[in-house]
Write a protein that holds these residues in place. Structure first.
Motif, PDB file in Angstrom:
ATOM      1  N   PRO A 166       1.001  -1.247   0.094  1.00  0.00           N
ATOM      2  CA  PRO A 166       0.129  -0.031  -0.034  1.00  0.00           C
ATOM      3  C   PRO A 166       0.737   1.348  -0.019  1.00  0.00           C
ATOM      4  O   PRO A 166       1.930   1.308   0.728  1.00  0.00           O
ATOM      5  CB  PRO A 166      -0.893  -0.071   1.218  1.00  0.00           C
ATOM      6  CG  PRO A 166      -0.749  -1.554   1.724  1.00  0.00           C
ATOM      7  CD  PRO A 166       0.450  -2.103   1.092  1.00  0.00           C
ATOM      8  N   MET A 198     -12.801  -3.216  -2.488  1.00  0.00           N
ATOM      9  CA  MET A 198     -13.186  -2.765  -1.025  1.00  0.00           C
ATOM     10  C   MET A 198     -14.346  -1.934  -1.200  1.00  0.00           C
ATOM     11  O   MET A 198     -14.998  -1.606  -0.014  1.00  0.00           O
ATOM     12  CB  MET A 198     -12.020  -1.731  -0.537  1.00  0.00           C
ATOM     13  CG  MET A 198     -10.814  -2.644   0.049  1.00  0.00           C
ATOM     14  SD  MET A 198     -11.770  -3.445   1.542  1.00  0.00           S
ATOM     15  CE  MET A 198      -9.942  -3.363   2.582  1.00  0.00           C
ATOM     16  N   LEU A 202     -10.069  -9.004  -3.061  1.00  0.00           N
ATOM     17  CA  LEU A 202     -11.356  -9.255  -2.492  1.00  0.00           C
ATOM     18  C   LEU A 202     -12.561  -9.791  -3.330  1.00  0.00           C
ATOM     19  O   LEU A 202     -13.484 -10.111  -2.801  1.00  0.00           O
ATOM     20  CB  LEU A 202     -11.775  -7.981  -1.890  1.00  0.00           C
ATOM     21  CG  LEU A 202     -11.050  -7.369  -0.620  1.00  0.00           C
ATOM     22  CD1 LEU A 202     -11.180  -5.781  -0.622  1.00  0.00           C
ATOM     23  CD2 LEU A 202     -11.431  -8.139   0.375  1.00  0.00           C
ATOM     24  N   ARG A 240       1.992   7.873   1.555  1.00  0.00           N
ATOM     25  CA  ARG A 240       1.138   8.354   2.406  1.00  0.00           C
ATOM     26  C   ARG A 240       1.526   8.650   3.551  1.00  0.00           C
ATOM     27  O   ARG A 240       1.390   9.730   4.170  1.00  0.00           O
ATOM     28  CB  ARG A 240      -0.266   7.369   2.617  1.00  0.00           C
ATOM     29  CG  ARG A 240      -0.979   7.141   1.032  1.00  0.00           C
ATOM     30  CD  ARG A 240      -2.161   6.689   1.540  1.00  0.00           C
ATOM     31  NE  ARG A 240      -2.989   6.183   0.212  1.00  0.00           N
ATOM     32  CZ  ARG A 240      -3.221   5.083   0.067  1.00  0.00           C
ATOM     33  NH1 ARG A 240      -2.649   4.014   0.562  1.00  0.00           N
ATOM     34  NH2 ARG A 240      -3.792   4.690  -1.172  1.00  0.00           N
ATOM     35  N   ASN A 274     -14.357  -7.394   6.217  1.00  0.00           N
ATOM     36  CA  ASN A 274     -13.368  -6.599   5.356  1.00  0.00           C
ATOM     37  C   ASN A 274     -12.909  -5.030   5.549  1.00  0.00           C
ATOM     38  O   ASN A 274     -12.319  -4.321   4.834  1.00  0.00           O
ATOM     39  CB  ASN A 274     -14.067  -6.557   3.761  1.00  0.00           C
ATOM     40  CG  ASN A 274     -14.041  -7.870   3.094  1.00  0.00           C
ATOM     41  OD1 ASN A 274     -13.332  -8.800   3.461  1.00  0.00           O
ATOM     42  ND2 ASN A 274     -14.753  -7.913   1.883  1.00  0.00           N
ATOM     43  N   GLN A 275     -13.606  -4.741   6.633  1.00  0.00           N
ATOM     44  CA  GLN A 275     -13.190  -3.438   6.958  1.00  0.00           C
ATOM     45  C   GLN A 275     -13.809  -2.557   6.039  1.00  0.00           C
ATOM     46  O   GLN A 275     -13.094  -1.070   5.736  1.00  0.00           O
ATOM     47  CB  GLN A 275     -11.874  -2.920   7.636  1.00  0.00           C
ATOM     48  CG  GLN A 275     -11.370  -4.059   8.748  1.00  0.00           C
ATOM     49  CD  GLN A 275     -10.016  -3.671   9.176  1.00  0.00           C
ATOM     50  OE1 GLN A 275      -9.377  -2.959   8.688  1.00  0.00           O
ATOM     51  NE2 GLN A 275      -9.931  -4.320  10.201  1.00  0.00           N
ATOM     52  N   THR A 276     -14.706  -2.625   5.331  1.00  0.00           N
ATOM     53  CA  THR A 276     -15.058  -1.934   4.214  1.00  0.00           C
ATOM     54  C   THR A 276     -15.532  -0.292   4.607  1.00  0.00           C
ATOM     55  O   THR A 276     -15.159   0.443   3.983  1.00  0.00           O
ATOM     56  CB  THR A 276     -16.530  -2.284   3.886  1.00  0.00           C
ATOM     57  OG1 THR A 276     -16.340  -3.737   3.473  1.00  0.00           O
ATOM     58  CG2 THR A 276     -17.132  -1.655   2.301  1.00  0.00           C
ATOM     59  N   TYR A 307     -12.321   1.237   5.371  1.00  0.00           N
ATOM     60  CA  TYR A 307     -11.529   1.425   4.218  1.00  0.00           C
ATOM     61  C   TYR A 307     -12.252   2.887   3.483  1.00  0.00           C
ATOM     62  O   TYR A 307     -11.295   3.596   2.884  1.00  0.00           O
ATOM     63  CB  TYR A 307     -11.585   0.351   3.056  1.00  0.00           C
ATOM     64  CG  TYR A 307     -10.854   0.531   1.957  1.00  0.00           C
ATOM     65  CD1 TYR A 307      -9.609   0.309   1.875  1.00  0.00           C
ATOM     66  CD2 TYR A 307     -11.607   0.911   0.839  1.00  0.00           C
ATOM     67  CE1 TYR A 307      -8.941   0.091   0.627  1.00  0.00           C
ATOM     68  CE2 TYR A 307     -10.983   0.886  -0.448  1.00  0.00           C
ATOM     69  CZ  TYR A 307      -9.477   0.733  -0.507  1.00  0.00           C
ATOM     70  OH  TYR A 307      -9.114   0.781  -1.761  1.00  0.00           O
ATOM     71  N   ASN A 308     -13.545   2.944   3.274  1.00  0.00           N
ATOM     72  CA  ASN A 308     -14.077   3.891   2.534  1.00  0.00           C
ATOM     73  C   ASN A 308     -13.622   5.279   3.107  1.00  0.00           C
ATOM     74  O   ASN A 308     -13.657   6.273   2.545  1.00  0.00           O
ATOM     75  CB  ASN A 308     -15.317   3.537   2.055  1.00  0.00           C
ATOM     76  CG  ASN A 308     -15.598   2.446   1.015  1.00  0.00           C
ATOM     77  OD1 ASN A 308     -14.920   2.560   0.137  1.00  0.00           O
ATOM     78  ND2 ASN A 308     -16.298   1.256   1.498  1.00  0.00           N
ATOM     79  N   ASP A 328     -10.452   6.251   2.743  1.00  0.00           N
ATOM     80  CA  ASP A 328     -10.095   6.566   1.289  1.00  0.00           C
ATOM     81  C   ASP A 328     -10.651   7.879   1.158  1.00  0.00           C
ATOM     82  O   ASP A 328     -10.015   8.592   0.400  1.00  0.00           O
ATOM     83  CB  ASP A 328     -10.583   5.532   0.526  1.00  0.00           C
ATOM     84  CG  ASP A 328     -10.085   5.507  -0.906  1.00  0.00           C
ATOM     85  OD1 ASP A 328      -8.717   5.603  -0.849  1.00  0.00           O
ATOM     86  OD2 ASP A 328     -10.828   5.410  -1.769  1.00  0.00           O
ATOM     87  N   ARG A 331      -4.510  -2.172   3.832  1.00  0.00           N
ATOM     88  CA  ARG A 331      -4.617  -1.052   3.042  1.00  0.00           C
ATOM     89  C   ARG A 331      -5.537   0.116   3.848  1.00  0.00           C
ATOM     90  O   ARG A 331      -5.327   1.050   3.646  1.00  0.00           O
ATOM     91  CB  ARG A 331      -5.830  -1.764   2.009  1.00  0.00           C
ATOM     92  CG  ARG A 331      -4.995  -2.557   1.152  1.00  0.00           C
ATOM     93  CD  ARG A 331      -5.982  -3.184   0.004  1.00  0.00           C
ATOM     94  NE  ARG A 331      -6.221  -4.377   1.080  1.00  0.00           N
ATOM     95  CZ  ARG A 331      -6.875  -5.781   0.173  1.00  0.00           C
ATOM     96  NH1 ARG A 331      -6.646  -5.523  -0.765  1.00  0.00           N
ATOM     97  NH2 ARG A 331      -7.475  -6.604   1.069  1.00  0.00           N
ATOM     98  N   VAL A 332      -6.021  -0.410   4.851  1.00  0.00           N
ATOM     99  CA  VAL A 332      -6.979   0.468   5.773  1.00  0.00           C
ATOM    100  C   VAL A 332      -5.846   1.359   6.403  1.00  0.00           C
ATOM    101  O   VAL A 332      -5.956   2.476   6.587  1.00  0.00           O
ATOM    102  CB  VAL A 332      -7.781  -0.429   6.730  1.00  0.00           C
ATOM    103  CG1 VAL A 332      -8.763   0.821   7.515  1.00  0.00           C
ATOM    104  CG2 VAL A 332      -8.753  -0.852   5.993  1.00  0.00           C
ATOM    105  N   LYS A 333      -4.716   0.449   7.063  1.00  0.00           N
ATOM    106  CA  LYS A 333      -3.816   1.144   7.859  1.00  0.00           C
ATOM    107  C   LYS A 333      -3.144   2.170   7.229  1.00  0.00           C
ATOM    108  O   LYS A 333      -2.792   3.250   7.380  1.00  0.00           O
ATOM    109  CB  LYS A 333      -2.869   0.211   8.205  1.00  0.00           C
ATOM    110  CG  LYS A 333      -2.007   0.732   9.323  1.00  0.00           C
ATOM    111  CD  LYS A 333      -1.372  -0.732   9.807  1.00  0.00           C
ATOM    112  CE  LYS A 333      -0.063  -0.496  10.672  1.00  0.00           C
ATOM    113  NZ  LYS A 333       0.632  -1.429  11.213  1.00  0.00           N
ATOM    114  N   ARG A 338      -4.219   3.861   4.592  1.00  0.00           N
ATOM    115  CA  ARG A 338      -4.828   5.331   4.350  1.00  0.00           C
ATOM    116  C   ARG A 338      -5.222   5.990   5.673  1.00  0.00           C
ATOM    117  O   ARG A 338      -5.616   7.222   5.633  1.00  0.00           O
ATOM    118  CB  ARG A 338      -6.108   4.742   3.634  1.00  0.00           C
ATOM    119  CG  ARG A 338      -6.050   4.409   2.422  1.00  0.00           C
ATOM    120  CD  ARG A 338      -7.149   3.885   1.606  1.00  0.00           C
ATOM    121  NE  ARG A 338      -7.071   3.673   0.256  1.00  0.00           N
ATOM    122  CZ  ARG A 338      -6.360   2.641  -0.341  1.00  0.00           C
ATOM    123  NH1 ARG A 338      -5.885   1.822   0.686  1.00  0.00           N
ATOM    124  NH2 ARG A 338      -6.295   2.451  -1.677  1.00  0.00           N
TER     125      ARG A 338
END
Lengths: 860, 436
Positions: A535, A570, A623, A719, B169-171, B174-175, B178, B205-207, B209
């Motif tokens: 990432p 996602m 996913l 980031r 999925n921590q959707t 994430y969003n 994001d 990926r969440v992390k 962001r």
């Protein structure tokens, strides 16, 4: 009724003015200005984006009216090259007779309506443009003036969407009010570069100018709507239309004063010691003698035609606004030349400019030739087509001539551009951009105009029912504040969301992806590509950039047009939703997942109608994994069909995803076109930070380096790097004593930011816990040492704890208290504990290393 | 005459006291944003600056407020929001969305709640009742529409943030993150959590962001400050109607805080937990002892309240048991001693009990087996003993393996306070060999 000259009376030659906007890699040609030369008289009209134009139709009395949104070149349609995108207006007579009663009142003679009907084609042949017209928006409360003598002024008050009349929305109104402003905005980047280079030298002047600017625009917008009603304004209008309204004469007048204007501008920019030279000039313009009719007429014209020349605008303003403002204007008039002078002497970019403009010109001519189009209704279309055929034959006559003339105009164009650059450069919110971003700017405007049903069906189907109206967070009533200090500016640029004008350190990857997609587009085949990387290494950003460039290339007809669709794993609730999303973005249809899969399969797998290539970006591919892997299979199988012409770009984090989770038949279809984004190295991170900050001096070099090295050592996530720098500016701001003189971000500040983000808080948490909690932790350590295991039951620890407390002279802890302490530590995750219903038997483990606990406990 | 005077005095007092109790109880029970913040000035400044930047400049941000329970996370954010909303140009320009991980247990519910709180359903009528997928794309579309300068900033406050990390999925996270990292509607995501390992819960990926800003609240004050907080929490405000009484009350509080025994109580409390909520609990119990006849708190009140607080709950249960049940517990304790914490069943306990009864027949009545069984089951209901595995219907209850959930020290302490305990039983408890 007025009588407008059309092709029957005069032949016209059309040519671009100015250079095409040029991209780093692509040949995207849009133009700012077009020159219309009428045969028989040595005059020409300059038409710029944002101005209102008349477009020939089948009715000579009432040509169509439109606002010019864009000028560009279209290669795909060989006979007609110059094209334009417009926003239509309709006259009352063009409204279907059966619906005319909806207006509910008698229309003004010169009233037109904003045509709010997206299904109408707004892409026209630029050579159908007859000339300029003046359109004045009216606020809902204003009355449409009916008995004006000047027929070339039209009024717009309502919008018509084939169903009903509506008042203009406030944004629209504001937009119409200052068409030139928007046009000028597009040009800013060139100047922006030069501004950032010399910014320190003229900051005070800049502030003044900025203030004036804003006052300018406000005063203008305040005044414009009422202008037609004030007697003075009307007088001017009449003056402006003195004589006859024939087009030829108007053009002659325009061209007559345009050389004069240019000359004056040239003189202006040549002044290098402005304080002396510009003074008399200013006085001269202030003197009442110049308010003679001739002058005002010119300004009236000038308003619609060319507002870019800032001195010019000042004059207009001065005649319009009360005397109190004149002082400010005076100031600006002094300032402008200073800047101009400095710039031309200091900046090489100015020297480059003429060439720039010329290049664009050349492109534009081609592009415009190309443009034929279908204006809004079929009757229009047919008439335009026939007209074009005639013009085609006539064109070669005037072509060479216009080319020469273009060269003659060049210096003036350059200057007007640079002066407008100066104006625009003062609006700090817009990130400074290099010429490359110009095209992006334009592209966005283009994109919005592109959303017509013919071009992009997915968008067109959206407003099908009112229920599907695109939702929106309500907009704020007060505009967001703009950065006031260097640090705030830096923070804005360092925000991850700030779109950089280029992606440094990813040139190779960019090129590879670009080449891949381009080759597929050119070959009209399909294919898959797999992109991996941890990432924050710029995968998605790079692909977006590629797509942006390709879309521009498609506009310029360097590559065949294609459709771009993006889905993100996602952003789906469930893997199969991907079909729904793809289908909706492709065709606008809504369907259930199963049905959508069928439709897509049908679309991609059956040989049928020839269609344009589709580029599909699948972000977060992992996913989409399902047990049967049918989704991935389909996604990679479709491109293998010859008719599908589907290019699939997939993005995921792990390099070996295809091998690890995919079945053989799936990974085989994915193919071996792989690309992996390496984490950024420290020098790359440094370069990214530098490129974002550009000339802005907010950081010490060492501070940047420290952050880059720290992040590169940990993750190489860009980031993170940006976030740390942003935090460092905040720390710097807090630590500053005087808020008005923010210093540089030093190593100490960035060190603090790094520590704040990366340091573990366990040790501080232990240090700050209560005495009993600390002794409980000690008891755990003692019990672990006794048993030699890393796990103990609460009962065992409790007995240790009691013994410890007795030793240290603490009061006897009851089981309840100790249990509370234990669960408290557990909720912080210093300990890992079982659910507390196990009571005495619950097992406890440390979540921190024993050494850390010892260290934290020993410190005091 | 004097009696009448004292009566009227007490009347006044009663009135005042009910007001005092109202004010103080409100203070102890509600986390009002009016109360002062203790020792978190730096964190407060960080947070409020961040919120201001989102509100005024439209800068997107994400931050986690981490601290143990009762360290004032919610109070901090409430304070900051209150201050933010007092700024005139902000109040109508900022939208707030409050979510709680305990209420919004999955993303579907959370999305509906967000849509509801943003009043988006007004825009498109029935949209909020659409399917999960529709809701998500709808909301994303809505947030995507905006841009930095023109859209209303939205402040998302996610209480119990760690629970959101367990969603599929921590959707949602994430969003949200994001959006906060892209040029869309400006949003500030503020997570409140007590878990120190929160970042490890986030998917990579969440992390990536998440901006990694963390505000730690650690209760880092010392004892002198604790006493000061104690004083402040008990003191009456200046706007109390009866000035004279308020003065007296505050004097008394001041006197209390200097009293040695009070300091001892506080010290003990402080060493157990720095949590302000536990202090509130203590003060609440003390306040309840204040009556018209006893209008001012004393050190003794505080000590008794403290005793109530630190009471061992299981020992209290043991006090209420019958002698037979006590005997069974003692038998279990001996079994634990003999077999070193191995589980036991009813039969073993019964045998042990029988041995004791046979020796000392005169002190305890020899109950029949079903009666003893009943007592044993009662203990199980009180959760003083716990079966090793789930009870299945067919297994014989006498032989089900059990474990004792009382510590030896607990049993001994409880026995000491147990009223009318037969001496033999007490002896038997101290030594397993005493019946010999």
């Amino acid at each position: 009724m007025a009588h407008y000259p059309t092709r029957l009376k005069t032949r016209k030659t059309y040519s671009w003015v100015g250079r095409p906007l040029w991209d780093r890699k692509l040949h995207y040609q849009t133009y700012r200005e077009m020159c219309v030369k009428t045969e028989g008289c040595s005059t020409e009209i300059h038409i710029q984006i944002g101005q209102f134009v008349l477009i020939e139709g089948d009715d000579d009395e009432n040509p169509y009216v439109a606002k010019l949104l864009e000028l560009f070149e279209d290669d795909s349609d060989p006979p007609h090259k110059k094209r334009a995108r417009v926003q239509w207006f309709v006259r009352f007579c063009e409204v279907p007779a059966c619906k005319r009663h909806l207006l509910g009142r008698k229309p003004g003679a010169q009233e037109i309506f904003w045509y709010d009907y997206p299904a109408c084609d707004n892409n026209i042949n630029a050579e159908t443009i007859i000339g300029l017209v003046r359109v004045i928006p009216l606020a809902p409360k204003d009355v449409v003036p009916t008995n004006l003598k000047n027929e070339k002024t039209l009024f717009v008050k309502l919008s018509w969407n084939e169903k009903k009349f509506r008042p203009l929305s406030s944004e629209l109104f504001a937009e119409l009010n200052k068409p030139q402003e928007s046009a000028a905005k597009c040009q800013k980047p060139v100047g922006a570069k030069s501004e950032s280079a010399e910014s320190p030298s003229w900051t005070p002047a800049e502030h003044v100018a900025k203030r004036i600017e804003s006052r300018h625009s406000t005063s203008k917008s305040r005044q414009t709507p009422t202008r037609p009603l004030t007697p003075r304004a009307r007088k001017r209008l009449e003056l402006g239309s003195l004589g006859n309204p024939q087009m030829s004469q108007q053009t002659s007048r325009a061209s007559l004063d345009s050389p004069g204007r240019m000359k004056r501008k040239v003189a202006f920019s040549e002044i290098t010691s402005p304080s002396k030279r510009s003074q008399p000039d200013k006085l001269q313009t202030l003197s009442p003698a110049l308010k003679a009719p001739e002058k005002t007429r010119e300004t009236g014209l000038c308003y619609t035609e060319d507002d870019e020349a800032s001195p010019k605008r000042c004059i207009i303003l001065r005649t319009r606004i009360p005397a109190s403002k004149t002082i400010d204007i005076k100031e600006e008039r002094i300032l402008t030349p200073i800047r101009g002078g400095q710039k031309s002497s200091v900046m090489p970019s100015v020297i480059l400019k003429p060439e720039n403009i010329k290049k664009r010109d050349a492109k534009e001519t081609e592009a415009q030739n190309e443009a034929t189009s279908t204006p809004r209704h079929i009757r229009r279309k047919s008439s335009v087509l026939s007209m074009n055929r005639i013009r085609q034959q006539l064109r070669f006559l005037g072509h060479s001539k216009s080319d020469q003339e273009e060269k003659g105009i060049l210096p003036a164009a350059e200057i007007s551009e640079s002066s407008s650059d100066e104006e625009e450069a003062f609006t700090p919110p817009v990130p400074k951009r290099t010429p490359r971003t110009v095209s992006r700017n334009l592209r966005s405007s283009l994109k919005s105009s592109l959303h017509t049903p013919t071009k992009m069906p997915k968008k067109s189907l959206k407003p099908k029912t009112p229920r599907c109206a695109t939702p929106q967070i309500r907009s704020r009533s007060l505009a967001a504040q703009e950065p006031a200090s260097v640090l705030e500016e830096a923070r804005l640029r360092l925000h991850v969301s700030a779109v950089p004008e280029s992606l440094p350190c990813r040139e190779q990857e960019f090129q590879d992806i670009y080449n891949f997609v381009e080759s597929k587009l050119l070959d009209r085949t399909g294919g898959c590509m797999y992109i991996s990387g941890v990432p924050g290494t710029g995968k998605t950003a790079t692909v977006h950039e590629v797509m942006r460039c390709l879309q521009q290339a498609a506009q310029a007809n360097d590559v065949p047009p294609f459709q771009y669709i993006e889905v993100n794993g996602m952003k789906l609730t469930e893997p199969h939703q991907v079909y729904v999303q793809i289908l909706q973005k492709l065709t606008g249809q809504k369907a259930t997942a199963n049905h959508a899969a069928e439709l897509l399969a049908k679309r991609f797998c059956t040989r049928g109608s020839p269609q344009e290539t589709t580029v599909l970006l699948v972000d977060e591919l992992d996913l989409l994994w399902t047990h049967k892997q049918d989704i991935m299979y389909n996604l990679f199988d479709w491109p293998t069909h010859k008719e599908a012409r589907l290019v699939v770009l997939t993005i995921a984090n792990t390099m070996d995803l295809p091998e690890r989770i995919m079945l053989n038949r799936v990974s085989s279809r994915l193919g071996l076109t792989r690309m992996s984004f390496q984490p950024y190295t420290y020098s790359q991170l440094q370069q990214i930070l530098r490129s974002r900050l550009k000339q802005l001096k907010a950081f010490e070099d060492d501070a940047i380096q420290l952050v880059a090295r720290k992040v590169a050592a940990l993750s190489g996530d860009a980031r993170r790097c940006l976030d740390i720098c942003r935090r460092a500016t905040e720390i710097c701001e807090f630590s500053q004593q005087k808020p008005d003189s923010p210093g540089l971000v030093t190593i100490a500040h960035s060190m603090e930011a790094v520590d704040e983000m990366f340091s573990s808080s366990y040790i501080t948490a232990i240090k700050n816990s209560s005495v009993l909690e600390q002794s409980f932790l000690r008891a755990i350590l003692a019990e672990f040492r006794r048993s030699g295991l890393e796990e103990a039951t609460f009962q065992q620890i409790y007995s240790q704890h009691v013994a410890l407390c007795r030793m240290e002279g603490l009061s006897y802890p009851t089981v309840s208290e100790t249990m509370a302490v234990c669960s408290h530590l557990g909720s912080c995750r210093l300990l890992l504990v079982e659910p507390s219903r196990n009571d005495l038997l619950l097992r406890v483990r440390l979540n921190v290393s024993q050494d850390d606990v010892l260290y934290a406990l020993k410190e005091e | 005459m004097s009696s009448r005077k004292s009566k009227s005095n007490s009347l006044i007092h009663a009135e005042c006291l009910s007001q005092v109790q109202r004010i103080l109880r409100e203070r102890f029970c509600h986390q009002s944003p009016h109360s002062n913040l203790f020792g978190v000035q730096v964190q407060y400044k960080h947070l409020s600056e961040l919120l201001k930047r989102t509100a005024l400049h439209g800068e997107s941000n994400s931050v986690l407020i981490i601290g143990p329970r009762g360290s004032g996370k919610t109070m901090l954010i409430n304070h900051a929001l209150k201050e933010l909303m007092e700024i005139e140009e902000v109040s109508e320009n900022v939208l707030q969305v409050h979510l709680n991980g305990l209420l919004q247990i999955n993303d579907k519910i959370a999305l509906k709640e967000i849509t509801r709180q943003l009043n988006l359903e007004n825009v498109v009528g029935d949209k909020v009742f659409g399917s999960f997928a529709e809701n998500l794309s709808f909301l994303l579309e809505a947030l995507k529409k905006g841009d930095r300068t023109s859209s209303c900033p939205v402040i998302f406050i996610l209480d119990e943030f760690d629970l959101f990390a367990h969603h599929k999925n921590q959707t949602l996270l994430y969003n949200l993150f994001d959006i906060s990292q892209s040029a869309q509607t400006p949003i500030a995501v503020i997570g409140l959590t007590c878990r120190l390992d929160i970042l490890e819960l986030l998917e990579k990926r969440v992390k990536s962001r998440f901006s990694h800003r963390q505000i730690h609240l650690m209760n880092s004050f010392g004892f002198p400050q604790y006493v000061k907080i104690f004083k402040e929490q008990l003191s009456l405000p200046a706007e109390f109607p009866d000035k004279l009484f308020a003065e007296k009350w505050n004097e008394n509080v001041q006197y209390l805080s200097e009293d040695r025994s009070v300091q001892e109580v506080l010290q003990k409390h402080f060493s157990i937990s720095k949590n302000l909520r536990s202090l509130h609990m203590l003060l609440m119990l003390t306040l309840n002892r204040v009556t018209a006849s006893h209008p001012f708190m004393t050190a003794i009140d505080l000590m008794e309240a403290s005793q109530l607080c630190s009471m061992d709950s299981k020992a209290n249960i043991v006090h209420g048991l019958s002698v037979l049940e006590i005997c069974l517990i003692i038998a279990m304790k001996h079994l634990n001693d003999i077999y070193e914490e191995e589980p036991f069943n009813f039969q073993m306990v019964y045998n042990e009990f029988q041995k004791f009864v046979q020796r000392k027949a005169h002190s305890v009545y020899n109950f029949e087996k079903p009666v003893v069984m009943k007592a044993f089951e009662h203990l199980q209901q009180l959760e003083l003993i716990k079966p090793m595995e789930r009870t299945s219907g067919n297994s014989q209850r006498e032989y089900q393996l059990m474990k004792l959930l009382l510590d030896n020290t607990q049993i001994m302490n409880a026995l000491q306070k147990y009223p009318n305990c037969p001496t033999d039983v007490r002896q038997w408890a101290t030594s397993s060999l005493s019946w010999l």
